[in-house]
Write an enzyme that holds these catalytic residues in place. Structure first.
Site, PDB file in Angstrom:
ATOM      1  CE1 TYR A 101      -1.208   2.983   3.327  1.00 16.21           C
ATOM      2  CE2 TYR A 101       0.190   1.351   4.375  1.00 16.21           C
ATOM      3  CZ  TYR A 101      -0.396   2.593   4.374  1.00 16.21           C
ATOM      4  OH  TYR A 101      -0.178   3.457   5.400  1.00 16.21           O
ATOM      5  CB  ILE A 102       3.832   2.541   1.543  1.00 17.69           C
ATOM      6  CG1 ILE A 102       2.920   3.124   2.609  1.00 17.69           C
ATOM      7  CG2 ILE A 102       5.036   3.439   1.338  1.00 17.69           C
ATOM      8  CD1 ILE A 102       2.308   4.472   2.296  1.00 17.69           C
ATOM      9  CB  THR A 114       7.606  -4.173   9.712  1.00 16.93           C
ATOM     10  OG1 THR A 114       6.849  -2.968   9.630  1.00 16.93           O
ATOM     11  CG2 THR A 114       8.890  -4.014   8.953  1.00 16.93           C
ATOM     12  NE  ARG A 150       5.619  12.200   8.875  1.00 15.83           N
ATOM     13  CZ  ARG A 150       6.062  13.354   9.354  1.00 15.83           C
ATOM     14  NH1 ARG A 150       6.255  14.374   8.549  1.00 15.83           N
ATOM     15  NH2 ARG A 150       6.290  13.489  10.624  1.00 15.83           N
ATOM     16  CE  LYS A 165       4.772   5.234  10.133  1.00 13.52           C
ATOM     17  NZ  LYS A 165       3.694   5.841   9.362  1.00 13.52           N
ATOM     18  CG  ASN A 180       1.351   5.227  12.984  1.00 15.32           C
ATOM     19  OD1 ASN A 180       0.939   6.322  12.600  1.00 15.32           O
ATOM     20  ND2 ASN A 180       1.636   4.248  12.147  1.00 15.32           N
ATOM     21  NE  ARG A 234      -5.537   8.807  13.557  1.00 17.46           N
ATOM     22  CZ  ARG A 234      -6.450   9.733  13.347  1.00 17.46           C
ATOM     23  NH1 ARG A 234      -6.374  10.901  13.943  1.00 17.46           N
ATOM     24  NH2 ARG A 234      -7.433   9.514  12.501  1.00 17.46           N
ATOM     25  CG  HIS A 253     -10.051  23.971  26.242  1.00 18.48           C
ATOM     26  ND1 HIS A 253      -8.779  24.059  25.708  1.00 18.48           N
ATOM     27  CD2 HIS A 253      -9.960  24.469  27.498  1.00 18.48           C
ATOM     28  CE1 HIS A 253      -7.968  24.585  26.598  1.00 18.48           C
ATOM     29  NE2 HIS A 253      -8.664  24.852  27.699  1.00 18.48           N
ATOM     30  CB  CYS A 294      -0.332   1.715  10.529  1.00 21.17           C
ATOM     31  SG  CYS A 294      -0.252   1.581   8.754  1.00 21.17           S
TER      32      CYS A 294
HETATM   33  N1  SAJ Z   1     -10.046   5.510  14.708  1.00 19.08           N
HETATM   34  C1  SAJ Z   1     -10.882   5.711  15.798  1.00 19.08           C
HETATM   35  N2  SAJ Z   1     -11.057   6.981  16.264  1.00 19.08           N
HETATM   36  C2  SAJ Z   1     -10.444   8.065  15.679  1.00 19.08           C
HETATM   37  C3  SAJ Z   1      -9.600   7.854  14.582  1.00 19.08           C
HETATM   38  C4  SAJ Z   1      -9.408   6.555  14.112  1.00 19.08           C
HETATM   39  O1  SAJ Z   1     -11.457   4.767  16.353  1.00 19.08           O
HETATM   40  O2  SAJ Z   1     -10.653   9.192  16.145  1.00 19.08           O
HETATM   41  C5  SAJ Z   1      -9.804   4.139  14.225  1.00 19.08           C
HETATM   42  C6  SAJ Z   1     -10.194   3.922  12.763  1.00 19.08           C
HETATM   43  O3  SAJ Z   1     -11.550   3.593  12.631  1.00 19.08           O
HETATM   44  C7  SAJ Z   1      -9.270   2.771  12.382  1.00 19.08           C
HETATM   45  C8  SAJ Z   1      -8.017   3.018  13.216  1.00 19.08           C
HETATM   46  O4  SAJ Z   1      -8.406   3.918  14.234  1.00 19.08           O
HETATM   47  O5  SAJ Z   1      -9.823   1.520  12.759  1.00 19.08           O
HETATM   48  C9  SAJ Z   1      -6.831   3.559  12.453  1.00 19.08           C
HETATM   49  O6  SAJ Z   1      -7.254   4.567  11.541  1.00 19.08           O
HETATM   50  P1  SAJ Z   1      -6.458   5.926  11.349  1.00 19.08           P
HETATM   51  O7  SAJ Z   1      -7.221   6.746  10.396  1.00 19.08           O
HETATM   52  O8  SAJ Z   1      -6.170   6.545  12.669  1.00 19.08           O
HETATM   53  O9  SAJ Z   1      -5.031   5.479  10.793  1.00 19.08           O
HETATM   54  P2  SAJ Z   1      -4.501   4.581   9.535  1.00 19.08           P
HETATM   55  O10 SAJ Z   1      -4.049   3.277  10.087  1.00 19.08           O
HETATM   56  O11 SAJ Z   1      -5.456   4.553   8.414  1.00 19.08           O
HETATM   57  O12 SAJ Z   1      -3.216   5.448   9.104  1.00 19.08           O
HETATM   58  C10 SAJ Z   1      -2.247   5.786  10.083  1.00 19.08           C
HETATM   59  C11 SAJ Z   1      -1.931   7.288   9.914  1.00 19.08           C
HETATM   60  N3  SAJ Z   1      -1.123   7.752  11.026  1.00 19.08           N
HETATM   61  C12 SAJ Z   1      -1.510   8.799  11.801  1.00 19.08           C
HETATM   62  O13 SAJ Z   1      -2.541   9.393  11.630  1.00 19.08           O
HETATM   63  C13 SAJ Z   1      -0.573   9.209  12.879  1.00 19.08           C
HETATM   64  C14 SAJ Z   1      -1.203   7.495   8.582  1.00 19.08           C
HETATM   65  O14 SAJ Z   1      -0.783   8.844   8.442  1.00 19.08           O
HETATM   66  C15 SAJ Z   1       0.041   6.572   8.530  1.00 19.08           C
HETATM   67  O15 SAJ Z   1       0.742   6.744   7.300  1.00 19.08           O
HETATM   68  C16 SAJ Z   1      -0.437   5.142   8.640  1.00 19.08           C
HETATM   69  O16 SAJ Z   1      -1.088   4.979   9.907  1.00 19.08           O
HETATM   70  C17 SAJ Z   1       0.778   4.229   8.555  1.00 19.08           C
HETATM   71  O17 SAJ Z   1       1.027   3.698   7.470  1.00 19.08           O
HETATM   72  O18 SAJ Z   1       1.541   4.140   9.523  1.00 19.08           O
END
Ligand code: SAJ
Length: 444
Positions: A29-30, A101, A169, A221, A225, A228, A259, A275
């Site tokens: 995917y990347i 990975t 990213r 990196k 994640n 998040r 806020h 990820c």
């Molecule tokens: N999710 C929630 N609540 C939220 C946001 C997301 O429950 O507020 C859930 C989503 O439904 C999903 C999971 O989290 O199941 C992950 O989704 P995501 O949108 O947070 O992240 P990914 O896995 O699609 O992509 C992430 C991204 N990283 C960050 O936002 C820090 C992306 O920029 C990275 O490139 C990617 O991981 C990666 O390849 O590492």
């Protein structure tokens, strides 16, 4: 299969003259969007993958990631002969490693694909080559593993061979845009390595390109994640607390987020994708006693499908006559990707308990659940569980849905449905984070 896919007869005649400037190892995917982006900057790219079926699909113009712009760019790059596909690397000026990975059962990084990919390029190295690792890895992997393997070439790193870590990213659903415009971190094994890699990325990235040490880039990196994951876990924990206290998480969140320095994330049925549920463990590995918040956040998020199971059981009891209908099986909206999807885990737990599970999704492929069309799913449902906030589901009209199903129970795990409208149409609505599952008749 020919060693070089995507070539017509004329191209095969030119075969001997065609040399890739860049070789991208791993067309996942990347890797695929990266290879395509580089090719669209008129740089000849060889895309390499060990998955022959994937190469065949790409050569036929199919791609799995559900991004239309990407499908078109791949097609154009193949047609213009700027992208070729192969099972093996060839000599090139720059090698990019973008392989998966995963984690092992013991939650350690499984680096065997990185090792194999690095080994595969050793025979093709010559003085002046740049090697970039993009896969997400534990800190020190670039220097400790990649450089150690590349050293077999006999070339001196930093003088004859340049090695850097440059994490991707890009957000699935917005891959090409984010690969082009997001800031990129370049972690050089030496300063010269960083300078070489930065000059290369500036040829096709429009965002800021910032240089640092490879270890700092690896850590950055993982921080992104884990940030998040921890924030989502915080939201999920607040949602569970709100349920226990009889408060509406979604309303309280909306108020708290007014806020200026607060941004509570969205609660949900769990965290999927390849990820966020994986990468934070790379920080924990070897430092379990230090990484307490990060590992607890992982456990909180991993628990969420089980919590949804509890909500379902509260509504239908231990035995459900009819089917539990899951709406959405991808790990989030706007993607066909079902890896680590909370829906798949929930379905498995339900089936283990003897519930009949049916599922639908407008985008998903290969979920293994045997997906049905929405109408058929609703028609057979006893309870409806909205797992993904796909636009199709946000546009559902409750009265119309009520006509197509005998189910009068709906669970909204994303807090995205208009509860009053669904209640008016005759549904009992349970919203994750806003309904007291076991004490709903308790007085405040
Ligand atoms: N999710 C929630 N609540 C939220 C946001 C997301 O429950 O507020 C859930 C989503 O439904 C999903 C999971 O989290 O199941 C992950 O989704 P995501 O949108 O947070 O992240 P990914 O896995 O699609 O992509 C992430 C991204 N990283 C960050 O936002 C820090 C992306 O920029 C990275 O490139 C990617 O991981 C990666 O390849 O590492």
């Amino acid at each position: 299969m020919s060693a070089l896919l995507g070539e017509g007869p004329a191209q095969r005649a030119k075969h001997e003259e065609w040399h890739p400037e860049v070789c991208v190892i791993g067309l996942g995917y990347i890797g695929l969007p990266t290879a395509t982006l580089i090719a669209s900057a008129s740089i000849p790219v060889l895309g390499v993958d060990i998955n022959e079926a994937l190469l065949d699909r790409l050569a036929r113009g199919e791609q799995d990631q559900g991004e239309q712009e990407l499908a078109e760019l791949v097609h154009q790059a193949l047609r213009k002969d700027l992208l070729r596909l192969s099972l093996q690397p060839q000599p090139a000026q720059t090698f990019i490693i973008a392989v998966q990975t995963p984690i092992t059962q013991a939650r350690n990084a499984d680096l065997r694909y990185v090792r194999r990919a690095t080994e595969s390029i050793v025979p093709h190295l010559h003085p002046g080559v740049l090697v970039v690792l993009e896969s997400t890895v534990p800190v020190e992997t670039t220097r400790g593993l990649v450089c150690a393997v590349l050293a077999r070439s006999g070339l001196e790193i930093g003088k004859e061979l340049f090695v850097a870590y440059c994490p991707e990213r890009a957000m699935p659903g917005h891959l090409l845009y984010e690969l082009r415009y997001n800031a990129r971190i370049i972690g050089g094994v030496t300063e010269a390595c960083a300078a070489h890699a930065a000059a290369f990325y500036r040829r096709f990235v429009r965002g800021e390109v910032v240089t640092t040490r490879s270890e700092t880039a690896e850590m950055a990196k993982l921080m992104e994640n884990a940030f998040r994951d921890v924030n989502i876990a915080f939201a999920n924990e607040l949602a569970l607390l709100a349920e226990a206290k009889g408060v509406d998480f979604w309303e309280a969140r909306d108020l708290a987020n007014r806020h200026p320095r607060v941004n509570v994330h969205a609660a949900g049925p769990g965290v999927g994708g390849h990820c966020i549920p994986v990468d934070p463990w790379f920080l924990v590995e070897g430092h379990e006693s230090l990484a307490r918040v990060i590992s607890t956040a992982r456990l909180v998020n991993d628990h969420m499908p089980r919590h949804v199971l509890g909500l379902i059981r509260t509504r239908v009891g231990e035995r459900c006559h009819g089917a539990v209908a899951l709406l959405g099986v991808t790990y989030k909206k706007d993607t066909p990707d079902t890896r680590e999807s909370p829906s798949l885990r929930l379905a498995q737990m339900l089936r283990e308990l003897g519930y009949q599970v049916i599922a639908t999704d407008p985008l998903a492929r290969d979920s293994g659940l045997g997906l049905l069309p929405l109408e058929q799913t609703l028609a057979a449902a006893t309870i409806i569980v909205l797992m993904v906030d796909h636009d199709t589901y946000l546009q559902m009209v409750p009265e119309e849905i009520a006509r197509g199903t005998r189910a009068r129970e709906i669970i909204d795990t994303r807090g995205c449905l208009d509860r009053e409208a669904w209640a008016r149409a005759g549904f009992h609505v349970t919203t994750l984070g806003a309904t007291r599952p076991r004490h709903e008749h308790a007085t405040p």
